[in-house]
Motif scaffolding. Structure first.
Motif, PDB file in Angstrom:
ATOM      1  N   PHE A   1      35.164  37.827  48.782  1.00  0.00           N
ATOM      2  CA  PHE A   1      35.157  38.578  50.161  1.00  0.00           C
ATOM      3  C   PHE A   1      35.814  39.935  50.149  1.00  0.00           C
ATOM      4  N   GLY A   2      36.485  40.092  49.309  1.00  0.00           N
ATOM      5  CA  GLY A   2      37.047  41.596  49.008  1.00  0.00           C
ATOM      6  C   GLY A   2      38.511  41.679  48.664  1.00  0.00           C
ATOM      7  N   THR A   3      38.905  42.072  47.269  1.00  0.00           N
ATOM      8  CA  THR A   3      40.170  42.126  47.021  1.00  0.00           C
ATOM      9  C   THR A   3      40.151  43.241  45.936  1.00  0.00           C
ATOM     10  N   PRO A   4      41.572  43.669  45.806  1.00  0.00           N
ATOM     11  CA  PRO A   4      41.626  44.843  44.943  1.00  0.00           C
ATOM     12  C   PRO A   4      41.465  44.609  43.426  1.00  0.00           C
ATOM     13  N   VAL A   5      40.992  45.540  42.603  1.00  0.00           N
ATOM     14  CA  VAL A   5      40.649  45.499  41.308  1.00  0.00           C
ATOM     15  C   VAL A   5      41.813  45.867  40.760  1.00  0.00           C
ATOM     16  N   VAL A   6      42.080  45.058  39.699  1.00  0.00           N
ATOM     17  CA  VAL A   6      43.329  45.166  38.977  1.00  0.00           C
ATOM     18  C   VAL A   6      43.005  45.204  37.280  1.00  0.00           C
ATOM     19  N   LEU A   7      43.394  46.225  36.568  1.00  0.00           N
ATOM     20  CA  LEU A   7      43.286  46.401  35.270  1.00  0.00           C
ATOM     21  C   LEU A   7      44.569  45.771  34.552  1.00  0.00           C
ATOM     22  N   ILE A   8      44.234  44.518  33.836  1.00  0.00           N
ATOM     23  CA  ILE A   8      45.460  44.185  33.157  1.00  0.00           C
ATOM     24  C   ILE A   8      45.438  44.520  31.752  1.00  0.00           C
ATOM     25  N   SER A   9      46.537  44.909  31.288  1.00  0.00           N
ATOM     26  CA  SER A   9      46.812  45.385  29.872  1.00  0.00           C
ATOM     27  C   SER A   9      47.808  44.534  29.264  1.00  0.00           C
ATOM     28  N   THR A  10      47.186  44.203  28.034  1.00  0.00           N
ATOM     29  CA  THR A  10      48.134  43.112  27.177  1.00  0.00           C
ATOM     30  C   THR A  10      48.112  43.464  25.749  1.00  0.00           C
ATOM     31  N   ILE A  11      49.045  42.785  24.783  1.00  0.00           N
ATOM     32  CA  ILE A  11      49.227  43.238  23.573  1.00  0.00           C
ATOM     33  C   ILE A  11      48.375  42.243  22.948  1.00  0.00           C
ATOM     34  N   ASN A  12      47.353  42.554  21.805  1.00  0.00           N
ATOM     35  CA  ASN A  12      46.454  41.861  20.964  1.00  0.00           C
ATOM     36  C   ASN A  12      47.448  41.176  19.992  1.00  0.00           C
ATOM     37  N   GLU A  13      47.090  40.129  19.284  1.00  0.00           N
ATOM     38  CA  GLU A  13      47.764  39.495  18.342  1.00  0.00           C
ATOM     39  C   GLU A  13      48.167  40.522  17.007  1.00  0.00           C
ATOM     40  N   ASP A  14      47.195  41.427  16.736  1.00  0.00           N
ATOM     41  CA  ASP A  14      47.366  42.374  15.735  1.00  0.00           C
ATOM     42  C   ASP A  14      48.281  43.714  16.086  1.00  0.00           C
ATOM     43  N   GLY A  15      48.741  43.754  17.412  1.00  0.00           N
ATOM     44  CA  GLY A  15      49.440  44.863  17.908  1.00  0.00           C
ATOM     45  C   GLY A  15      48.602  45.722  18.770  1.00  0.00           C
ATOM     46  N   SER A  16      47.031  45.912  18.562  1.00  0.00           N
ATOM     47  CA  SER A  16      46.440  46.658  19.322  1.00  0.00           C
ATOM     48  C   SER A  16      46.243  46.237  21.147  1.00  0.00           C
ATOM     49  N   TYR A  17      45.807  47.105  21.735  1.00  0.00           N
ATOM     50  CA  TYR A  17      45.959  46.845  23.233  1.00  0.00           C
ATOM     51  C   TYR A  17      44.432  46.208  23.891  1.00  0.00           C
ATOM     52  N   ASN A  18      44.750  45.496  24.746  1.00  0.00           N
ATOM     53  CA  ASN A  18      43.464  45.111  25.354  1.00  0.00           C
ATOM     54  C   ASN A  18      43.588  45.405  26.885  1.00  0.00           C
ATOM     55  N   LEU A  19      42.385  45.725  27.543  1.00  0.00           N
ATOM     56  CA  LEU A  19      42.432  46.108  28.991  1.00  0.00           C
ATOM     57  C   LEU A  19      41.409  45.383  29.628  1.00  0.00           C
ATOM     58  N   ALA A  20      41.749  44.763  30.595  1.00  0.00           N
ATOM     59  CA  ALA A  20      40.820  43.715  31.168  1.00  0.00           C
ATOM     60  C   ALA A  20      40.775  43.606  32.952  1.00  0.00           C
ATOM     61  N   PRO A  21      39.648  44.202  33.479  1.00  0.00           N
ATOM     62  CA  PRO A  21      39.163  44.175  34.802  1.00  0.00           C
ATOM     63  C   PRO A  21      39.300  42.867  35.349  1.00  0.00           C
ATOM     64  N   MET A  22      39.749  42.601  36.679  1.00  0.00           N
ATOM     65  CA  MET A  22      39.558  41.272  37.346  1.00  0.00           C
ATOM     66  C   MET A  22      40.267  41.724  38.675  1.00  0.00           C
ATOM     67  N   SER A  23      39.948  40.627  39.642  1.00  0.00           N
ATOM     68  CA  SER A  23      40.010  40.928  41.212  1.00  0.00           C
ATOM     69  C   SER A  23      40.488  39.761  41.749  1.00  0.00           C
ATOM     70  N   SER A  24      41.104  38.702  41.024  1.00  0.00           N
ATOM     71  CA  SER A  24      41.471  37.743  41.808  1.00  0.00           C
ATOM     72  C   SER A  24      43.261  37.658  41.575  1.00  0.00           C
ATOM     73  N   ALA A  25      43.788  38.260  42.594  1.00  0.00           N
ATOM     74  CA  ALA A  25      45.070  38.732  42.605  1.00  0.00           C
ATOM     75  C   ALA A  25      45.709  39.008  44.121  1.00  0.00           C
ATOM     76  N   PHE A  26      46.667  38.454  44.284  1.00  0.00           N
ATOM     77  CA  PHE A  26      47.490  38.818  45.527  1.00  0.00           C
ATOM     78  C   PHE A  26      48.790  38.785  45.262  1.00  0.00           C
ATOM     79  N   TRP A  27      49.711  39.478  46.014  1.00  0.00           N
ATOM     80  CA  TRP A  27      51.126  39.720  46.105  1.00  0.00           C
ATOM     81  C   TRP A  27      52.122  39.264  47.115  1.00  0.00           C
ATOM     82  N   LEU A  28      53.222  38.680  46.797  1.00  0.00           N
ATOM     83  CA  LEU A  28      53.991  38.361  47.868  1.00  0.00           C
ATOM     84  C   LEU A  28      55.315  38.783  47.303  1.00  0.00           C
TER      85      LEU A  28
END
Length: 211
Positions: free
Chosen positions: A12-39
């Protein structure tokens, strides 16, 4: 008039988040998602269990949550239908996903060095939240065919980086909601916030009382 309805998704409407993580070989992954909330300084996110981000997050226990503004919509969209997983999971193949290793380059984002985690931030995003994994939970325990396909993660925010362009004048610890224009996902489409529609009683509470 209301009717009974069965939408395939409930975005119904949530902020877009780009999650950056480290791959097993040390390279970077960047993934968009929007299932997130903060407390407070805790964040809950939900991800498909077959994603590369899930593998990286479970393995390393850390990530950076990058929040793009409406100005980054086109760059975020370049990451759509891509995955860092190789081979591409069957469900994603059916939806037209392809494997991309250099996601930062594809989107045109610049990795930055983080302070408390190894995962990089995305320089072009006005908000960068360095985070550590605290707990995880597999959804749909009551539905065996669906159980475990989606995992929720509790993340603890360790460090917050904010672009000065979204801060209140003279307030280094307060975001100005009239300056911050987050990218919003609503039923698979990109939107931005409009103008303020009504005064808020909650806004009368000093933010420091939430610490």
């Amino acid at each position: 008039m209301h009717i009974d309805s069965h939408p395939a998704i409930l975005y119904f409407g949530t902020p877009v988040v780009l999650i950056s993580t480290i791959n097993e070989d040390g390279s970077y992954n960047l993934a968009p998602m929007s299932s997130a909330f903060w407390l407070g300084w805790r964040c809950m996110i939900g991800l498909g269990s077959s994603s590369q981000t899930v593998q990286n997050l479970v393995r390393t226990g850390e990530c950076v949550l990058n929040l793009p503004s409406v100005a980054e919509a086109a760059a975020v969209d370049r990451l759509a239908l891509t995955t860092g997983a190789d081979p591409v999971p069957e469900k994603k193949l059916q939806r037209g996903y392809r494997h991309v290793k250099e996601k930062f380059a594809l989107a045109g984002f610049t990795p930055t060095v983080s302070s408390t985690v190894a995962a990089p931030g995305a320089a072009e995003c006005p908000v960068q939240l360095e985070a550590r994994l605290i707990a995880q939970h597999r959804l749909a325990q009551d539905d065996p065919p669906q159980y475990g396909r989606i995992i929720t993660f509790e993340l603890k925010i360790e460090k917050v980086h904010l672009d000065t362009s979204i801060l209140m004048d003279g307030e280094p610890d307060r975001v100005d909601p009239d300056k911050w224009r987050p990218l919003i996902m609503s039923f698979q489409h990109f939107y931005g916030l409009g103008t303020k529609v009504h005064p808020s009683a909650l806004a009368q509470i000093p933010e420091r009382l939430y610490r």
